[in-house]
Design a protein around this motif. Structure first.
Motif, PDB file in Angstrom:
ATOM      1  N   ILE A   2     -10.992  13.383   7.456  1.00 21.07           N
ATOM      2  CA  ILE A   2      -9.673  12.465   7.508  1.00 21.07           C
ATOM      3  C   ILE A   2      -9.631  11.240   6.905  1.00 21.07           C
ATOM      4  CG2 ILE A   2      -8.329  11.700   9.295  1.00 21.07           C
ATOM      5  CD1 ILE A   2      -9.525  13.596  11.512  1.00 21.07           C
ATOM      6  N   GLY A   3      -8.790  10.921   6.204  1.00 22.29           N
ATOM      7  CA  GLY A   3      -8.372   9.429   5.427  1.00 22.29           C
ATOM      8  C   GLY A   3      -7.239   9.068   6.014  1.00 22.29           C
ATOM      9  N   ARG A   4      -7.299   8.024   7.152  1.00 20.83           N
ATOM     10  CA  ARG A   4      -5.923   7.509   7.569  1.00 20.83           C
ATOM     11  C   ARG A   4      -6.150   5.889   7.421  1.00 20.83           C
ATOM     12  NH1 ARG A   4      -7.278   8.252  14.233  1.00 20.83           N
ATOM     13  NH2 ARG A   4      -9.657   8.226  13.994  1.00 20.83           N
ATOM     14  N   ARG A   5      -7.322   5.525   7.009  1.00 24.94           N
ATOM     15  CA  ARG A   5      -7.407   3.945   6.487  1.00 24.94           C
ATOM     16  C   ARG A   5      -7.608   3.520   5.517  1.00 24.94           C
ATOM     17  NH1 ARG A   5      -9.506   4.764  11.908  1.00 24.94           N
ATOM     18  NH2 ARG A   5      -8.479   3.916  13.400  1.00 24.94           N
ATOM     19  N   ARG A   6      -7.225   2.450   4.563  1.00 24.30           N
ATOM     20  CA  ARG A   6      -7.401   2.081   3.409  1.00 24.30           C
ATOM     21  C   ARG A   6      -8.550   0.969   3.538  1.00 24.30           C
ATOM     22  NH1 ARG A   6      -3.817   4.319  -0.542  1.00 24.30           N
ATOM     23  NH2 ARG A   6      -2.581   5.875   0.499  1.00 24.30           N
ATOM     24  N   ASN A   7      -9.676   0.954   2.383  1.00 24.52           N
ATOM     25  CA  ASN A   7     -10.436  -0.136   2.356  1.00 24.52           C
ATOM     26  C   ASN A   7      -9.842  -1.168   1.204  1.00 24.52           C
ATOM     27  OD1 ASN A   7     -10.659   1.031  -0.006  1.00 24.52           O
ATOM     28  ND2 ASN A   7     -12.523   2.372   0.688  1.00 24.52           N
ATOM     29  N   TYR A   8      -8.753  -1.226   1.085  1.00 22.94           N
ATOM     30  CA  TYR A   8      -8.143  -2.539   0.070  1.00 22.94           C
ATOM     31  C   TYR A   8      -6.678  -2.713   0.757  1.00 22.94           C
ATOM     32  CZ  TYR A   8      -5.579   1.463  -2.104  1.00 22.94           C
ATOM     33  OH  TYR A   8      -4.782   2.381  -2.363  1.00 22.94           O
ATOM     34  N   THR A   9      -6.238  -3.642   0.050  1.00 29.20           N
ATOM     35  CA  THR A   9      -4.757  -4.238   0.371  1.00 29.20           C
ATOM     36  C   THR A   9      -3.859  -3.701  -0.514  1.00 29.20           C
ATOM     37  OG1 THR A   9      -4.777  -6.206  -0.737  1.00 29.20           O
ATOM     38  CG2 THR A   9      -5.851  -6.005   1.556  1.00 29.20           C
ATOM     39  N   GLU A  10      -2.534  -3.681  -0.293  1.00 29.08           N
ATOM     40  CA  GLU A  10      -1.725  -2.852  -1.129  1.00 29.08           C
ATOM     41  C   GLU A  10      -1.722  -3.906  -2.405  1.00 29.08           C
ATOM     42  OE1 GLU A  10       2.882  -1.102  -0.669  1.00 29.08           O
ATOM     43  OE2 GLU A  10       1.995  -2.425   0.831  1.00 29.08           O
ATOM     44  N   ASP A  11      -1.991  -5.134  -2.329  1.00 30.38           N
ATOM     45  CA  ASP A  11      -1.735  -5.953  -3.594  1.00 30.38           C
ATOM     46  C   ASP A  11      -2.911  -5.302  -4.513  1.00 30.38           C
ATOM     47  OD1 ASP A  11       0.057  -7.115  -2.548  1.00 30.38           O
ATOM     48  OD2 ASP A  11      -1.171  -8.845  -1.906  1.00 30.38           O
ATOM     49  N   GLU A  12      -3.924  -4.868  -4.151  1.00 33.15           N
ATOM     50  CA  GLU A  12      -4.957  -4.283  -5.082  1.00 33.15           C
ATOM     51  C   GLU A  12      -4.939  -2.939  -5.651  1.00 33.15           C
ATOM     52  OE1 GLU A  12      -8.695  -6.777  -2.736  1.00 33.15           O
ATOM     53  OE2 GLU A  12      -8.150  -4.972  -2.017  1.00 33.15           O
ATOM     54  N   GLU A  13      -3.614  -2.359  -5.341  1.00 34.95           N
ATOM     55  CA  GLU A  13      -3.355  -0.981  -5.716  1.00 34.95           C
ATOM     56  C   GLU A  13      -3.786  -0.862  -7.336  1.00 34.95           C
ATOM     57  OE1 GLU A  13      -2.937   2.639  -5.703  1.00 34.95           O
ATOM     58  OE2 GLU A  13      -2.546   1.457  -3.718  1.00 34.95           O
ATOM     59  N   LYS A  14      -3.313  -1.672  -8.328  1.00 37.02           N
ATOM     60  CA  LYS A  14      -3.559  -1.566  -9.649  1.00 37.02           C
ATOM     61  C   LYS A  14      -5.084  -1.494 -10.156  1.00 37.02           C
ATOM     62  CE  LYS A  14      -2.349  -3.371 -14.143  1.00 37.02           C
ATOM     63  NZ  LYS A  14      -1.448  -4.605 -14.652  1.00 37.02           N
ATOM     64  N   GLU A  15      -5.778  -2.225  -9.387  1.00 34.01           N
ATOM     65  CA  GLU A  15      -7.445  -2.137  -9.672  1.00 34.01           C
ATOM     66  C   GLU A  15      -7.791  -0.623  -9.094  1.00 34.01           C
ATOM     67  OE1 GLU A  15     -11.308  -4.687  -8.754  1.00 34.01           O
ATOM     68  OE2 GLU A  15      -9.442  -5.390  -8.073  1.00 34.01           O
ATOM     69  N   MET A  16      -7.374  -0.160  -8.100  1.00 29.94           N
ATOM     70  CA  MET A  16      -7.839   0.869  -7.321  1.00 29.94           C
ATOM     71  C   MET A  16      -7.426   2.214  -7.816  1.00 29.94           C
ATOM     72  SD  MET A  16     -10.247   0.629  -4.947  1.00 29.94           S
ATOM     73  CE  MET A  16      -9.889   2.344  -4.521  1.00 29.94           C
ATOM     74  N   GLU A  17      -6.239   1.998  -8.812  1.00 34.71           N
ATOM     75  CA  GLU A  17      -5.647   3.069  -9.417  1.00 34.71           C
ATOM     76  C   GLU A  17      -6.530   3.149 -10.751  1.00 34.71           C
ATOM     77  OE1 GLU A  17      -3.850   6.187 -11.042  1.00 34.71           O
ATOM     78  OE2 GLU A  17      -3.990   5.398  -8.977  1.00 34.71           O
TER      79      GLU A  17
END
Length: 785
Positions: free
Chosen positions: A442-457
């Protein structure tokens, strides 16, 4: 509180020895450690033995140093409400002289604590038939004994200790002999209820032998293997799950009677009921859900199969839909409210679901590793639930990279690794379903904030390119360059391959070559590598995976990919108008002779139809039957005839059973030619390459074809024989009697192959053969039937 006089309670203690279970184990071993491991299984997981229970809840637990501290613990109302008489009764019941369970070799100075006290609530599966009950368990470490006291409500509903429901199990060891003894207190007044108070025969026949079995497993270290997987329903409140499961089971059990598919109805109906129950309880208690004015979770089930899970969730008020590449017969039975779509899903920008809360992958096969990726790219609030089954990687079959773990455990680690790279805290749980593959993630929590989406992508893209097994992966070599088959893992030159290829982000490269094993295990990386290891918190029982992004933020410039001179020349050619068909958009980056595109759009930008893995192949819409039953008739007949002719002249096996006098009962001629035997390799040498090529496309190949022709051939341990029905019926008297009854009823249908093709005909008489001898026999059978 009044002073408790234990001596006043002694007259009530009448311990009776009911039985013992002894086992022999080589080597002198003191029993307490194995004993307490076995007792721990019974205390924490009673449902594995008592199938009327769905589990238990530990409501109080404590370790005490001596009897005085035990008295205080029992008298404390915060632990359990007991009267003065109940406390005195318990203290007087401990360590009875009649039990004689104390280990003779035990040191007088026993290390503290001496007792452990546990109060648990036993939860029945069927709450309509049975009620919850309390049980007090005391572990007496010096005497290697544990006691069970049932706490039942009296007429006014107040929990009281039941003196007629007390038992003890003690363990003694003498060299190689372990002995478990069951003691009952006042067995004549035993009040069994099947749940909180088992019957006396059940304690003797089930509990005592099972404790011995668990002790042996603990001695052999088998319990350590089971710690690889979490305890069942570790993320849910068990009582809520049990109540809801019974409700849904009664509501949808009628589907078993009208199941139109060829699959086992009981397995699939109750399995999907259990999965739906799990999701509903999980969603009801999900603390990550934001306030949405009581709006229920919206979901999409990718690879929904028969669609029953979608149907149940929809009927229970959860909006969603299911997608599968092939429609099932049962879909028409659900009604218009159940949304099921027949569509092929290819991971790409056109397969995003920004409007849903959950993505579900219930045995989703080749989509399993892609579901965390799709969820991460759909929206920052999208979660996923996946139940891995078949072993698939991003673009093909999953290839094992280490042997320290089992294949299933390693594949679970890989799927969890994908979820971690995609930015999720991955949780594992074991479901209670009729399947060998029961561990969900189950993946229901993220380990990064929405502002870090570009780096995570960017990390996600690089990981997929490394892992997918595509030509862009630095861990794989091109056939003409290395002399290896494409997809063959480089072992000796892996470091050189990495250095010559793309300078990928270190975390993505590491996760492409790492598999988690009790923490972290890096496979085929230099020992002096400075790559940061992904972290695992928790143990096997409740795994949670953390991304390295949480511990260190790397500079964005370090993620840029450099190219050598040859790659720049390729880039120049491809940017020309006639470099390749179609318009090239976005930044193109190259790994020598292959193209790597890293400009995957962020969630919400679904205007493009770009595929994330060009070599991804979904299953065929029409599932092909590959068990040698759909081969051309001429091919099958040719193989059967050629093998039969070869067996006739092959060396004969020495089988004295064929000379049995009972053979004459079936055929007066004992000289029926059975022929010899051939190995499967020798049979394969008889066939031409074109025939072998066609058989190779079938599951089991040549062996499956020969076993399908069981009337003619017998395949045992890779050796092919001609089937002698005389001996076959002698070895199977029940089948012989059945054939005689069938002959009397004249219910033959298929022609006898030996009657038609063997030089001597069938070894059995017409009345004894289970197959029809000639057209007249067949017509008579048809007419009589």
């Amino acid at each position: 509180m009044e002073e408790i006089d234990e001596m006043d309670m002694v007259e009530y203690q009448r311990w009776e020895k009911l039985g013992a279970c002894c086992l022999w184990i080589q080597g002198h071993i003191k029993p307490p450690e194995e004993l307490w491991q076995a007792v721990g299984v019974w205390v924490n997981r009673p449902h594995v033995l008592n199938h009327r229970l769905c589990g238990c809840v530990i409501i109080a637990k404590g370790a005490v140093a001596d009897r005085a501290a035990l008295k205080c613990w029992l008298a404390d109302e915060r632990n359990l409400t007991l009267s003065v008489e109940d406390v005195g009764f318990i203290l007087a019941a401990l360590s009875p002289e009649e039990s004689n369970t104390k280990d003779k070799n035990m040191d007088e100075s026993f290390p503290l604590p001496m007792f452990e006290v546990i109060v648990r609530t036993l939860l029945p599966k069927d709450a309509n038939r049975f009620s919850r009950s309390l049980e007090l368990i005391i572990k007496d470490f010096p005497n290697s004994t544990f006691y069970s006291f049932a706490v039942l409500p009296d007429k006014s509903g107040v929990p009281r200790l039941s003196p007629g429901c007390v038992y003890a199990v003690g363990c003694t060891a003498d060299d190689n002999i372990w002995c478990l003894t069951l003691w009952l207190l006042d067995s004549h007044d035993w009040k069994a209820n099947g749940v909180g108070v088992p019957s006396v025969p059940w304690l003797l026949d089930r509990l005592l032998p099972q404790l011995c079995k668990w002790m042996v497993q603990a001695h052999k270290g088998e319990n350590r293997q089971r710690r690889e997987f979490p305890e069942s329903l570790s993320l849910l409140p068990i009582e809520k799950y049990a109540l809801l499961y019974q409700e849904l089971k009664m509501k949808y059990k009628q589907l078993v009677k009208v199941w139109p598919e060829v699959t086992d109805p009981e397995k699939f109906v109750f399995e999907d009921v259990a999965i739906a129950t799990y999701l509903m309880v999980l969603w009801a208690g999900d603390s990550t859900t934001t306030s949405r004015e009581n709006r229920r979770e919206c979901f999409v089930d990718l690879g929904c199969g028969n669609g029953l899970l979608v149907h149940i969730l929809t009927r229970e008020g959860y909006p969603g839909r299911g997608i599968d590449l092939r429609k099932r017969k049962i879909w028409d039975m659900y009604g218009a409210d159940t949304r099921l779509e027949e569509c092929t899903i290819t991971p790409g920008d056109g397969s995003l679901f920004p409007e849903v809360d959950w993505l579900i992958g219930n045995h989703s096969d080749e989509l399993t590793p892609w579901i965390p990726v799709i969820a991460a790219r759909s929206s920052h609030s999208c979660k996923y639930f996946v139940l891995p089954c078949c072993y698939h990687d991003f673009t093909g079959k999953y290839i094992r990279r280490q042997s320290s773990n089992g294949q299933y455990r390693e594949y679970l680690d890989f799927v969890a690794e994908v979820g971690t790279v995609c930015g999720f805290h991955v949780e594992e749980d074991t479901m209670r379903i009729p399947s060998t593959k029961r561990v969900c993630q189950i993946g229901r929590r993220r380990n990064y904030t929405e502002d870090e989406e570009k780096e995570m992508e960017q990390r996600r893209s690089q990981y997929i390119e490394c892992r997918a097994g595509s030509p862009s992966s630095p861990l794989y070599a091109k056939k003409e360059d290395s002399g290896l088959t494409q997809g063959t893992e480089l072992e000796t030159h892996g470091e050189q391959c990495i250095s010559k290829s793309l300078e990928l982000d270190e975390t993505a490269l590491e996760m492409a070559t790492a598999h988690l094993d009790n923490g972290t295990h890096i496979d085929r990386l230099p020992q002096d590598s400075a790559f940061e290891k992904p972290k695992v918190i928790g143990d096997r029982g409740n795994r949670k995976y953390l991304s390295p992004l949480q511990s260190e933020k790397e500079d964005e410039a370090s993620n840029q990919i450099s190219t050598d001179s040859s790659c720049k020349e390729e880039e120049k050619k491809l940017n020309e108008p006639n470099g390749q068909p179609g318009e090239i958009t976005g930044k193109q980056e190259f790994n020598c002779s292959w193209i790597v595109q890293t400009n995957h759009p962020l969630p919400g930008n679904a205007s493009s139809t770009c595929s994330w893995a060009g070599s991804f192949r979904p299953r065929e819409k029409e599932e092909r039957v590959r068990n040698c039953t759909r081969l051309p008739a001429g091919l099958t007949e040719k193989v059967v005839a050629k093998v039969f002719e070869a067996l006739l002249v092959a060396p004969k096996p020495t089988n004295k059973k064929q000379e049995n006098k009972e053979v004459c009962e079936f055929h007066p001629e004992e000289s029926w030619q059975r022929g010899g035997s051939l190995t499967l390799g020798e049979v394969a040498n008889l066939l031409d390459s074109e025939t072998l090529k066609q058989l190779k496309c079938e599951f089991g190949g040549l062996q499956t074809l020969l076993r399908n022709k069981h009337q003619v051939f017998e395949v045992l341990r890779g050796v092919v024989h001609m089937r002698d029905w005389r001996q076959h019926l002698l070895d199977h008297p029940v089948k012989k009697a059945r054939i005689k009854r069938a002959s009397c009823d004249r219910r033959k249908s298929r022609p006898c192959w030996f009657h038609l093709h063997h030089p001597q005909g069938c070894p059995l008489q017409t009345s004894q053969c289970p197959f029809a001898h000639g057209d007249a026999d067949s017509q008579q059978i048809t007419h009589d039937s």
